[in-house]
Scaffold this motif. Structure first.
Motif, PDB file in Angstrom:
ATOM      1  N   PHE A   1      -4.498 -10.539  -9.662  1.00  0.00           N
ATOM      2  CA  PHE A   1      -3.385  -9.625  -9.921  1.00  0.00           C
ATOM      3  C   PHE A   1      -2.262 -10.353 -10.650  1.00  0.00           C
TER       4      PHE A   1
ATOM      5  N   LEU B   1      -9.088  -3.465  -2.322  1.00  0.00           N
ATOM      6  CA  LEU B   1      -9.893  -4.241  -1.378  1.00  0.00           C
ATOM      7  C   LEU B   1     -10.777  -3.288  -0.572  1.00  0.00           C
TER       8      LEU B   1
ATOM      9  N   GLY C   1      -0.070  -5.410   2.126  1.00  0.00           N
ATOM     10  CA  GLY C   1      -0.958  -4.293   1.836  1.00  0.00           C
ATOM     11  C   GLY C   1      -0.406  -2.978   2.349  1.00  0.00           C
TER      12      GLY C   1
ATOM     13  N   ALA D   1      -8.144 -11.866  -5.064  1.00  0.00           N
ATOM     14  CA  ALA D   1      -7.535 -10.642  -5.590  1.00  0.00           C
ATOM     15  C   ALA D   1      -6.074 -10.851  -5.972  1.00  0.00           C
ATOM     16  N   VAL D   2      -5.306 -11.540  -5.112  1.00  0.00           N
ATOM     17  CA  VAL D   2      -3.886 -11.721  -5.424  1.00  0.00           C
ATOM     18  C   VAL D   2      -3.707 -12.645  -6.629  1.00  0.00           C
TER      19      VAL D   2
ATOM     20  N   ASP E   1       3.062  -6.754  -2.889  1.00  0.00           N
ATOM     21  CA  ASP E   1       2.391  -7.715  -2.014  1.00  0.00           C
ATOM     22  C   ASP E   1       2.729  -9.144  -2.424  1.00  0.00           C
TER      23      ASP E   1
ATOM     24  N   ALA F   1      -9.778 -11.476  -0.626  1.00  0.00           N
ATOM     25  CA  ALA F   1      -8.390 -11.075  -0.859  1.00  0.00           C
ATOM     26  C   ALA F   1      -7.586 -12.157  -1.567  1.00  0.00           C
TER      27      ALA F   1
ATOM     28  N   VAL G   1      -4.143  -3.286  -3.928  1.00  0.00           N
ATOM     29  CA  VAL G   1      -3.352  -4.499  -4.158  1.00  0.00           C
ATOM     30  C   VAL G   1      -2.185  -4.129  -5.062  1.00  0.00           C
TER      31      VAL G   1
ATOM     32  N   TYR H   1      -4.211  -5.678   4.456  1.00  0.00           N
ATOM     33  CA  TYR H   1      -5.222  -6.701   4.183  1.00  0.00           C
ATOM     34  C   TYR H   1      -5.795  -7.119   5.534  1.00  0.00           C
TER      35      TYR H   1
END
Length: 358
Positions: A340, A351, A67, A336-337, A49, A333, A45, A137
């Protein structure tokens, strides 16, 4: 024809950067015998992105699957691709295509990363009109073989993924401007910055100094190998023993609100400042005499050439370099963003495709 479909986390508008991507099927570029299909096991990541998901740098051609730190297994290899075979563990970084023309200043010298027509791994149109790029991703990726790399057995997939962009982005300027024997500053201790510390030490820098806003990451910096730490929140941080103490500074931050003149005051006579972070707005203005009096150089660097990526992977094997990573399942995912953006990774989220089988 293949017995698999391309599915991934698609962003449809700028709100996707807030964790609103949708899992969907999409159509990759038209197959050619120059291509490689990859069954994805891991994808890092990257800040790029989020910039792309929210149309921060430019209007994104939605739908977009981001990704570009992709690791997986080659499951289909074009007849024109000779360095990869089906079953190989391979990686893809931030580039999917360059013009390759002999009159291109970048391509002609093997610096495809500086090709004016460079095509990114996601959200861009292929130069030959065969479709649009989609990133990692996802469960599969299709990329021209020139930008697909063999991953050495000694590097774990979780570690190899962030090297494909985050790692090469700092390896390039540290090698190009010669970190060996120099006093090197790394601005920002994040995904890129922590690679900067690891690589600068392994390349033989005389001193590695982390420059950060606060002291929050000072202990981590020392564990990574930093010799010194400068926090810009401290009064007089760019004066005294810190002033004119560094030969080379690599700035990894993607904010336009940085004390640029202060960073430059840390450089010695004819020192070099390299910007690799890419903020969405212009960098601060710099007084002319800041440049004139010490003849400092301000430059930039973007990822790396295909040869530099191969060199970096071999260097990682030789030096046993292991980045600090945190795995999160591909199904998460969207989480995850958001994590981040909130600055939670220590120091690179990766990921892991929970459906991947070798």
């Amino acid at each position: 024809m293949t017995d698999y479909t391309f599915e991934g986390w698609c962003g449809h508008d700028s709100s996707s950067a807030k964790g609103n991507m949708k899992w969907e099927e999409y159509t990759p570029k038209t197959w050619s015998e120059n291509d490689v299909d990859i069954k994805i096991s891991h994808c890092g990541v990257c800040g790029s992105d989020l910039h792309t998901l929210r149309s921060g740098w430019y209007p994104t051609p939605y739908p977009c699957v981001v990704g570009h730190e992709i690791i997986g297994k080659a499951v289909r290899v074009g007849s024109n691709v000779t360095h990869v075979k089906v079953g190989d563990r391979v990686g893809v970084g931030a580039m999917a295509q360059s013009c390759g023309k002999p009159d291109c200043p970048g391509c002609s010298e093997g610096s495809e990363n500086h090709c004016a027509s460079a095509v990114g791994t996601y959200g861009a149109a292929f130069l030959d009109g065969t479709g649009k790029t989609y990133g990692g991703y996802a469960n599969y990726n299709r990329t021209p073989g020139h930008f697909v790399f063999q991953i050495p057995d000694a590097i774990e997939s979780e570690h190899a993924a962030p090297m494909m962009c985050g790692g090469i982005t700092v390896y390039n300027p540290l090698v190009t401007w010669g970190a060996k024997g120099k006093r090197v500053g790394i601005v920002g201790l994040g995904g890129l910055g922590h690679f900067g510390v690891l690589f600068a030490k392994a390349l033989g820098a005389a001193e590695v100094v982390v420059i950060s806003r606060t002291h929050a990451k000072e202990e981590d910096a020392k564990k990574l190998g930093a010799d010194r730490f400068i926090a810009t929140v401290d009064e007089g941080w760019d004066q005294g023993e810190n002033a004119s103490s560094l030969d080379l500074i690599v700035s990894t931050v993607s904010s336009d609100k940085i004390p640029l003149s202060g960073y430059l005051s840390l450089l010695k006579l004819r020192g070099t400042f390299v910007q690799v972070g890419a903020p969405e707005d212009p960098l601060p203005a710099v007084p002319a005499f800041t440049l004139i009096m010490k003849a400092v150089r301000i430059t930039g660097s973007g990822v790396g050439s295909t040869q530099q990526i191969r060199d970096m992977l071999q260097f990682v094997v030789e030096k046993g370099i292991k980045p600090w990573t945190q795995e999160i399942l591909l199904k998460d995912a969207n989480k995850a963003v958001v994590a981040f953006e909130d600055g939670k990774p220590r120091y690179r989220l990766v990921l892991k495709n929970e459906n991947y089988t070798d």
